[in-house]
Write a protein that holds these residues in place. Structure first.
Motif, PDB file in Angstrom:
ATOM      1  N   PRO B 180       0.848  -1.191   0.000  1.00 46.31           N
ATOM      2  CA  PRO B 180       0.000   0.000   0.000  1.00 46.31           C
ATOM      3  C   PRO B 180       0.889   1.249   0.000  1.00 46.31           C
ATOM      4  CG  PRO B 180      -0.242  -1.254   2.053  1.00 46.31           C
ATOM      5  CD  PRO B 180       0.604  -2.065   1.131  1.00 46.31           C
ATOM      6  N   SER B 181       0.448   2.295  -0.707  1.00 41.48           N
ATOM      7  CA  SER B 181       1.318   3.449  -0.893  1.00 41.48           C
ATOM      8  C   SER B 181       1.613   4.172   0.423  1.00 41.48           C
ATOM      9  CB  SER B 181       0.676   4.429  -1.873  1.00 41.48           C
ATOM     10  OG  SER B 181       1.461   5.593  -1.916  1.00 41.48           O
ATOM     11  N   ILE B 182       2.886   4.533   0.580  1.00 46.65           N
ATOM     12  CA  ILE B 182       3.303   5.261   1.774  1.00 46.65           C
ATOM     13  C   ILE B 182       3.157   6.769   1.556  1.00 46.65           C
ATOM     14  CG2 ILE B 182       5.705   5.295   1.021  1.00 46.65           C
ATOM     15  CD1 ILE B 182       4.644   4.909   4.632  1.00 46.65           C
ATOM     16  N   TYR B 183       3.039   7.166   0.312  1.00 51.66           N
ATOM     17  CA  TYR B 183       3.004   8.596   0.003  1.00 51.66           C
ATOM     18  C   TYR B 183       1.678   9.238   0.404  1.00 51.66           C
ATOM     19  CZ  TYR B 183       7.271   7.763  -2.567  1.00 51.66           C
ATOM     20  OH  TYR B 183       8.546   7.428  -2.878  1.00 51.66           O
ATOM     21  N   GLY B 184       1.734  10.557   0.563  1.00 52.36           N
ATOM     22  CA  GLY B 184       0.521  11.297   0.921  1.00 52.36           C
ATOM     23  C   GLY B 184       0.349  11.419   2.419  1.00 52.36           C
ATOM     24  N   PHE B 185      -0.890  11.602   2.836  1.00 54.19           N
ATOM     25  CA  PHE B 185      -1.163  11.885   4.237  1.00 54.19           C
ATOM     26  C   PHE B 185      -0.654  10.818   5.210  1.00 54.19           C
ATOM     27  CE2 PHE B 185      -3.879  11.538   7.964  1.00 54.19           C
ATOM     28  CZ  PHE B 185      -3.643  12.772   8.545  1.00 54.19           C
ATOM     29  N   PRO B 186      -0.916   9.503   4.965  1.00 52.13           N
ATOM     30  CA  PRO B 186      -0.498   8.513   5.973  1.00 52.13           C
ATOM     31  C   PRO B 186       0.999   8.576   6.257  1.00 52.13           C
ATOM     32  CG  PRO B 186      -1.860   7.503   4.266  1.00 52.13           C
ATOM     33  CD  PRO B 186      -1.548   8.882   3.797  1.00 52.13           C
ATOM     34  N   ALA B 188       3.155  11.099   5.690  1.00 56.97           N
ATOM     35  CA  ALA B 188       3.541  12.359   6.323  1.00 56.97           C
ATOM     36  C   ALA B 188       3.150  12.351   7.794  1.00 56.97           C
ATOM     37  CB  ALA B 188       2.882  13.533   5.601  1.00 56.97           C
ATOM     38  N   TRP B 189       1.924  11.868   8.040  1.00 59.66           N
ATOM     39  CA  TRP B 189       1.466  11.840   9.431  1.00 59.66           C
ATOM     40  C   TRP B 189       2.347  10.925  10.272  1.00 59.66           C
ATOM     41  CZ3 TRP B 189      -0.372   7.818  12.515  1.00 59.66           C
ATOM     42  CH2 TRP B 189      -0.872   8.220  13.774  1.00 59.66           C
ATOM     43  N   LEU B 190       2.615   9.723   9.736  1.00 62.11           N
ATOM     44  CA  LEU B 190       3.405   8.741  10.478  1.00 62.11           C
ATOM     45  C   LEU B 190       4.801   9.300  10.759  1.00 62.11           C
ATOM     46  CD1 LEU B 190       3.250   5.885  11.614  1.00 62.11           C
ATOM     47  CD2 LEU B 190       4.295   5.072   9.488  1.00 62.11           C
ATOM     48  N   ALA B 191       5.443   9.815   9.717  1.00 64.12           N
ATOM     49  CA  ALA B 191       6.811  10.303   9.881  1.00 64.12           C
ATOM     50  C   ALA B 191       6.852  11.416  10.926  1.00 64.12           C
ATOM     51  CB  ALA B 191       7.354  10.812   8.548  1.00 64.12           C
ATOM     52  N   LEU B 192       5.971  12.404  10.776  1.00 66.08           N
ATOM     53  CA  LEU B 192       6.033  13.548  11.689  1.00 66.08           C
ATOM     54  C   LEU B 192       5.655  13.156  13.113  1.00 66.08           C
ATOM     55  CD1 LEU B 192       4.736  16.350   9.332  1.00 66.08           C
ATOM     56  CD2 LEU B 192       6.977  16.196  10.411  1.00 66.08           C
ATOM     57  N   THR B 193       4.663  12.292  13.258  1.00 69.97           N
ATOM     58  CA  THR B 193       4.284  11.879  14.612  1.00 69.97           C
ATOM     59  C   THR B 193       5.431  11.128  15.277  1.00 69.97           C
ATOM     60  OG1 THR B 193       2.014  11.662  13.859  1.00 69.97           O
ATOM     61  CG2 THR B 193       2.539  10.675  15.970  1.00 69.97           C
ATOM     62  N   LEU B 194       6.035  10.217  14.524  1.00 66.86           N
ATOM     63  CA  LEU B 194       7.106   9.409  15.104  1.00 66.86           C
ATOM     64  C   LEU B 194       8.318  10.248  15.505  1.00 66.86           C
ATOM     65  CD1 LEU B 194       7.148   6.140  12.963  1.00 66.86           C
ATOM     66  CD2 LEU B 194       6.469   6.439  15.353  1.00 66.86           C
ATOM     67  N   PHE B 195       8.521  11.358  14.783  1.00 62.23           N
ATOM     68  CA  PHE B 195       9.731  12.120  15.101  1.00 62.23           C
ATOM     69  C   PHE B 195       9.457  13.364  15.931  1.00 62.23           C
ATOM     70  CE2 PHE B 195      10.631   9.778  11.133  1.00 62.23           C
ATOM     71  CZ  PHE B 195      11.389   8.799  11.757  1.00 62.23           C
ATOM     72  N   THR B 196       8.190  13.598  16.311  1.00 63.78           N
ATOM     73  CA  THR B 196       7.926  14.764  17.161  1.00 63.78           C
ATOM     74  C   THR B 196       7.385  14.409  18.539  1.00 63.78           C
ATOM     75  OG1 THR B 196       5.732  14.994  16.198  1.00 63.78           O
ATOM     76  CG2 THR B 196       7.471  16.368  15.260  1.00 63.78           C
ATOM     77  N   TYR B 197       6.875  13.169  18.728  1.00 65.06           N
ATOM     78  CA  TYR B 197       6.317  12.878  20.059  1.00 65.06           C
ATOM     79  C   TYR B 197       7.346  13.043  21.184  1.00 65.06           C
ATOM     80  CZ  TYR B 197       8.619   8.390  20.500  1.00 65.06           C
ATOM     81  OH  TYR B 197       9.576   7.436  20.635  1.00 65.06           O
ATOM     82  N   PRO B 198       8.670  12.862  20.911  1.00 65.87           N
ATOM     83  CA  PRO B 198       9.601  13.037  22.035  1.00 65.87           C
ATOM     84  C   PRO B 198       9.558  14.444  22.654  1.00 65.87           C
ATOM     85  CG  PRO B 198      10.696  11.895  20.252  1.00 65.87           C
ATOM     86  CD  PRO B 198       9.384  12.354  19.710  1.00 65.87           C
ATOM     87  N   TYR B 199       9.158  15.457  21.872  1.00 65.77           N
ATOM     88  CA  TYR B 199       9.062  16.798  22.454  1.00 65.77           C
ATOM     89  C   TYR B 199       8.032  16.805  23.584  1.00 65.77           C
ATOM     90  CZ  TYR B 199      11.701  18.621  18.518  1.00 65.77           C
ATOM     91  OH  TYR B 199      12.687  18.879  17.605  1.00 65.77           O
ATOM     92  N   VAL B 200       6.887  16.175  23.324  1.00 67.05           N
ATOM     93  CA  VAL B 200       5.851  16.102  24.357  1.00 67.05           C
ATOM     94  C   VAL B 200       6.336  15.235  25.510  1.00 67.05           C
ATOM     95  CG1 VAL B 200       3.476  15.479  24.849  1.00 67.05           C
ATOM     96  CG2 VAL B 200       4.084  16.358  22.600  1.00 67.05           C
ATOM     97  N   GLN B 201       6.925  14.114  25.142  1.00 69.46           N
ATOM     98  CA  GLN B 201       7.355  13.170  26.169  1.00 69.46           C
ATOM     99  C   GLN B 201       8.353  13.813  27.137  1.00 69.46           C
ATOM    100  OE1 GLN B 201       9.521   9.851  24.662  1.00 69.46           O
ATOM    101  NE2 GLN B 201      10.124   9.227  26.715  1.00 69.46           N
ATOM    102  N   SER B 261       7.682  17.024   1.778  1.00 72.48           N
ATOM    103  CA  SER B 261       8.063  17.057   0.365  1.00 72.48           C
ATOM    104  C   SER B 261       8.476  15.670  -0.104  1.00 72.48           C
ATOM    105  CB  SER B 261       9.179  18.072   0.130  1.00 72.48           C
ATOM    106  OG  SER B 261      10.317  17.701   0.857  1.00 72.48           O
ATOM    107  N   LEU B 262       9.197  14.929   0.712  1.00 74.03           N
ATOM    108  CA  LEU B 262       9.613  13.594   0.294  1.00 74.03           C
ATOM    109  C   LEU B 262       8.437  12.639   0.246  1.00 74.03           C
ATOM    110  CD1 LEU B 262      13.050  13.139   2.088  1.00 74.03           C
ATOM    111  CD2 LEU B 262      12.597  13.579  -0.324  1.00 74.03           C
ATOM    112  N   LEU B 263       7.469  12.860   1.124  1.00 73.55           N
ATOM    113  CA  LEU B 263       6.312  11.972   1.145  1.00 73.55           C
ATOM    114  C   LEU B 263       5.158  12.530   0.307  1.00 73.55           C
ATOM    115  CD1 LEU B 263       6.795  11.004   4.819  1.00 73.55           C
ATOM    116  CD2 LEU B 263       6.830   9.408   2.905  1.00 73.55           C
ATOM    117  N   GLN B 264       5.471  13.592  -0.410  1.00 77.15           N
ATOM    118  CA  GLN B 264       4.544  14.155  -1.397  1.00 77.15           C
ATOM    119  C   GLN B 264       3.167  14.477  -0.825  1.00 77.15           C
ATOM    120  OE1 GLN B 264       4.700  11.439  -4.710  1.00 77.15           O
ATOM    121  NE2 GLN B 264       6.929  11.548  -4.770  1.00 77.15           N
TER     122      GLN B 264
END
Lengths: 362, 579
Positions: B180-186, B188-201, B261-264
């Motif tokens: 299933p395609s990784i591009y688009g919203f899923p 982008a959402w996955l990448a950003l969530t995975l790399f920003t939750y440590p700020y909250v944590q 941009s990479l995840l279009q």
């Protein structure tokens, strides 16, 4: 002390005329006049926040006065249109926190104020460090020294460039009690030897009385009286100074022809005005004698060892303090006494007009 | 990329304010009137105030104001440029494509923040307050994704799950034709969530550890049930920290360019870039950038107005018992699976992908010589920016620390503006500004260095400021009284004593520049590549093996910068010697 008194006609080393300084809406110094003769030690004595440190900083050039003039020696260093930067005033300063440079060793600290040539020679730094008795630690870093040693390094550093005047801001306040007394004498010796004029700021009366040739009392941003320690204690010019420096008894009275009538009878007056007055005498001038029919009763006794303080309530409900030196002479709480003032009293114009309102103690 | 970490640590929210308080209370003066906040400080008499009473020297004020203005001017110009198209502005703002970009951005920011808050709070609570096995280990590994710049994370995701990625090539022999395609919203959402939750944590973790357990005990003793205590006592105490963490996540998502941009995924930053590179008329890019800037401002303003009370919401730091441990019971296994999964996805997968493609590249005979040139480029330009940034920070810091007042506060605040804006908007503003007024600098290294300085100046200001606050002004005064001019005192006393802060500022700016992507992409001279642009370009063209080595270098660089930040945060309370 006497040779100093003989040389009183010396030249002025520091003079402040009408110094004023405000920080925003808050006045720090209001019209301070000060004059220190060469070679003398002046203590600026006052309670916390009275503006005494500001006076020091104005003399040093760390603050610019809003009004007034500062002269160091013959030169006007601050005044209308004049503001000589601190580095050109030839004034030394010892800060309350010492402000030793933490990245320089003791020798480099002491040499910091010297010219490049003198620094390379290394002689003067050596000289001042030996003056304060700290040659042995010249290679150490400031944090490796005790508080007292740091203080003396700060003094050596300030003395090194041979300033005409040295300013000390609460020089002993960061030291413990025993160290303070020892260093006091030590610093006095060093300053005399260096033949500098010194102004130091303190809130400790004992320090001021024991160390200074002259004391300027500063209260509420004003210098209220400048005098020798003895005169300041024996002849305070106002109620304020009398209460600030030492203990005092106050009584309402009426002065006429150099004597005052008050509830203790007619007393000789050392100085003061005529008419309705408030008289002041020190507790050690009040002599108590045990007497069954006396007009007062001892209500409290505090024993300090070398002396004791007794509170006497008179039948008129006035409370007086008496300081007795030596043995207790059998005076106890609850005992009735006769009282007598042993020396001429000082009279101030009555502050309230109506003598009855005067609440003399506390 | 994660320069918002700098925002986190340096915007006066935590370290600076704390340093200030330490500084004032640490002086231990008997005659200190009362604990001084910013306001009383301005009115205090000199013993309590570091020489601030004197009017700051004019040259210093002009210099600082000039630097502050230089950081703001390009932004002002962006507005002018956007408005130049007249009524065309409305045409661009209200066209359906713009609306969809706006919605995309808002949805992404909202969902990423929600996801980060849930993951971040849960992990913080699990690792601080429960009997989860190996809590210390999980606390560390779940923070580590911070070292991955978002484009490296996106590279890892595409390199693993993309059409020609690792998983696909492993599954190919098994007959799987297409994932299933990784591009688009899923994606982008996955990448950003995975790399920003440590700020909250991280933010919540601090609050949880600072929470005095006796408060909860007191509430229990007053007859409240455990869940109610959590709702009524614990959660209100965590709210400011959740708030702070969420703000960082929102700002990060808004300004992120690499991952979207990479995840279009067509959010603002990507749309701006596409408009900028493809359209002849750059007005659309300017207008979109302006909209993004305004969106950021709205969020910052909202946060600022809500911050007031939250800031002092921290509990006292007296001696206290360690927090009560909550037994997880039957939830132990699910909790364990949860933290493992998060660690695996956010840290394990990216590292595996990088190593996998590194080996694939090695086996395919990938050349490494070009990487050396690129790494050298990164090094040189970042080094220049670091030196320039620290030099520009000095006047601002001296003014702010030694002459506090209106002017200095404004100057200092100005430097933070560009820092909190998306890098692509700042870069675009500089492009327009440079093309119009200083064409000689357009597409030059100098322009890129200038952009870096604007973007990362607050990092330098923050470190210098913290170290200068620890320096008693009496030291400088002593130097003056001993006969040296203010310049020579600066050189012989202030600078040597501020060395740790200076080095820290240099390092932070340097490392941030190494990782910067959008400004480098837009402002770099033609043909000029850095590690960041190389990873981005290679991933976009699916040359994963070519991106692996630069990615590894950058992860190391990020790890160092993160380590410095934490070391500083912990050390900031204990350097009493210079006070």
């Amino acid at each position: 002390m006497t040779d100093i008194d003989n040389n009183q006609k010396q030249r002025t080393a520091i003079e402040c005329v009408g110094l004023c300084k405000r920080y925003g809406d808050i006045p720090a110094v209001c019209g301070a006049d000060l004059s220190v003769s060469e070679g003398r030690f002046l203590a600026l004595l006052g309670p916390s926040g009275c503006g005494k440190t500001t006076v020091l900083r104005l003399i040093a050039g760390l603050e610019v006065p809003d009004r007034g003039e500062v002269r160091v020696g013959a030169q006007t260093v601050a005044g209308p249109g004049i503001n000589v930067p601190p580095e050109e005033r030839k004034v030394g300063m010892v800060f309350q926190e010492y402000a030793l440079f933490p990245h320089l060793n003791i020798e480099d600290n002491a040499a910091y104020g010297l010219s490049a040539y003198e620094r390379s020679q290394g002689k003067r730094a050596h000289e001042v460090l030996s003056l304060v008795g700290l040659e042995g630690v010249k290679d150490r870093m400031p944090h490796e020294l005790s508080g007292g040693q740091q203080q003396r390094v700060a003094l050596a550093r300030a003395l090194a460039p041979r300033p005409d005047v040295i300013l000390l801001d609460e020089p002993f306040s960061n030291l413990d009690a025993g160290m303070r007394v020892r260093l006091r004498a030590e610093v006095r010796r060093i300053l005399r030897k260096a033949q500098v004029t010194a102004v130091f700021v303190t809130h400790d009366q004992e320090e001021a009385l024991s160390l200074a040739d002259e004391i300027a009392v500063m209260i509420d941003n004003r210098i209220v009286q400048t005098d020798t320690p003895e005169r300041l204690y024996r002849r305070p010019e106002s109620h304020m100074v009398a209460t600030f420096l030492g203990d005092a008894n106050f009584l309402p009275g009426r002065a006429r022809n150099g004597a005052v009538e008050c509830e203790l009878g007619t007393l000789p007056m050392a100085q003061g005005t005529e008419g309705d007055v408030e008289i002041m005498f020190r507790p050690e001038d009040l002599v108590l004698t045990s007497d069954e029919k006396g007009p007062g009763v001892i209500i409290e006794r505090e024993y300090f060892g070398h002396d004791q303080l007794l509170r006497v309530r008179m039948d008129s409900n006035t409370i007086l303090k008496s300081r007795l030196v030596g043995c207790c002479r059998g005076l106890r709480e609850g005992e009735r006494v006769r009282v007598k003032v042993d020396s001429p009293v000082i009279a101030y114009p009555s502050p309230y007009g109506c003598p009855a309102e005067v609440s003399p103690l506390e | 990329m994660y320069r918002h970490a700098g925002f986190f640590f340096n915007d006066g929210m935590f370290i600076d304010r704390a340093d200030e308080l330490n500084f004032w209370s640490g002086k231990n003066r008997t005659d200190m009137a009362e604990p001084s906040g910013q306001h009383t400080m301005d009115r205090m008499v000199p013993p309590f105030k570091p020489g601030g009473a004197r009017r700051p020297p004019l040259p210093l004020m002009i210099l600082a104001a000039g630097i502050a203005a230089a950081t703001l001017l390009p932004m002002a110009y962006l507005a002018i440029r956007a408005l130049e198209s007249g009524f065309g502005v409305f045409e661009i703002v209200f066209r359906p494509r713009t609306l969809s970009v706006f919605l995309n951005t808002a949805i992404l920011a909202g969902t990423v923040t929600a996801g980060s808050v849930i993951i971040g709070v849960l992990i913080a609570w699990l690792t601080v307050r429960t009997d989860l096995p190996w809590r210390k280990f999980w606390a560390t590994t779940t923070c580590l994704p911070l070292v991955l710049p978002s484009y490296v994370g996106a590279f890892a995701l595409v390199g693993a799950l993309g059409p020609t990625g690792m998983v696909q090539s492993l599954l190919q022999p098994l007959g799987v034709e297409r994932l299933p395609s990784i591009y688009g919203f899923p994606g982008a959402w996955l990448a950003l969530t995975l790399f920003t939750y440590p700020y909250v944590q991280l933010s919540v973790r601090g609050a949880l550890r600072g929470l005095d357990p006796s408060l909860e005990d007191a509430a229990r003793s007053l007859g409240r049930s455990a869940p109610r205590v959590f709702r009524e006592i614990t959660l209100p105490h965590l709210r400011p920290s959740i708030h702070a963490g969420a703000l960082l996540v929102v700002l990060y998502t808004l300004s992120d360019f690499g991952a979207v941009s990479l995840l279009q995924f067509n959010s603002f930053t990507r749309a701006i870039y596409v408009q900028y590179t493809s359209a002849l008329d750059r007005s659309a890019a300017a207008v979109l950038a302006m909209m993004l800037v305004m969106l950021t401002f709205v969020i910052l303003m909202t946060e600022y107005r809500m911050r007031g009370r939250a800031l002092y919401y921290r509990s006292s730091s007296g001696s206290r018992r360690p927090p009560t441990v909550v037994p997880l019971g039957k939830w132990r296994l699910p909790a364990l699976i949860f933290v493992s999964l998060v660690s695996l996805m956010a840290l394990g997968v990216p590292l595996t992908v990088i190593v996998y493609w590194l080996f694939r590249g090695l086996m395919a005979g990938e050349q490494f010589a070009p990487h050396a040139q690129i790494a050298f480029n990164s090094l040189i330009v970042s080094g220049q920016a670091a030196v320039a940034g620290v030099m520009a920070a000095f006047p601002i810091v001296i003014l702010a620390v030694r002459h506090p007042g209106m002017v200095s506060r404004v100057c200092e605040r100005c430097t933070y503006v560009a820092h909190s804006l998306p890098g692509i908007a700042v870069a675009l503003a500089l492009v327009f500004f440079g093309a119009r007024y200083v064409p000689a600098l357009y597409q030059s290294m100098a322009m890129l260095v200038f952009a870096y300085v604007i973007l990362f100046l607050p990092l330098a200001v923050g470190s210098l400021r913290a170290s200068m606050l620890q320096l008693s002004p009496r030291l400088e005064e002593a130097g003056r009284i001993l006969g040296r001019s203010s310049g020579r005192v600066l050189w012989s006393v202030t600078f040597p004593l501020m060395r740790p802060g200076i080095l820290m500022g240099l390092a932070l700016v340097f490392l941030s520049c190494m990782k910067e992507l959008p400004a480098t992409l837009i402002l770099g001279p033609t043909g000029f590549n850095t590690l960041a642009t190389r990873i981005w370009g290679a991933t976009e063209e699916a040359f994963f093996a070519r991106a692996a080595a630069p990615a590894l270098i950058l992860v190391l660089v990020s790890a160092i910068s993160l380590w410095i930040m934490f070391a500083h945060e912990e050390g900031s309370g204990s350097r009493g010697r210079f006070r």
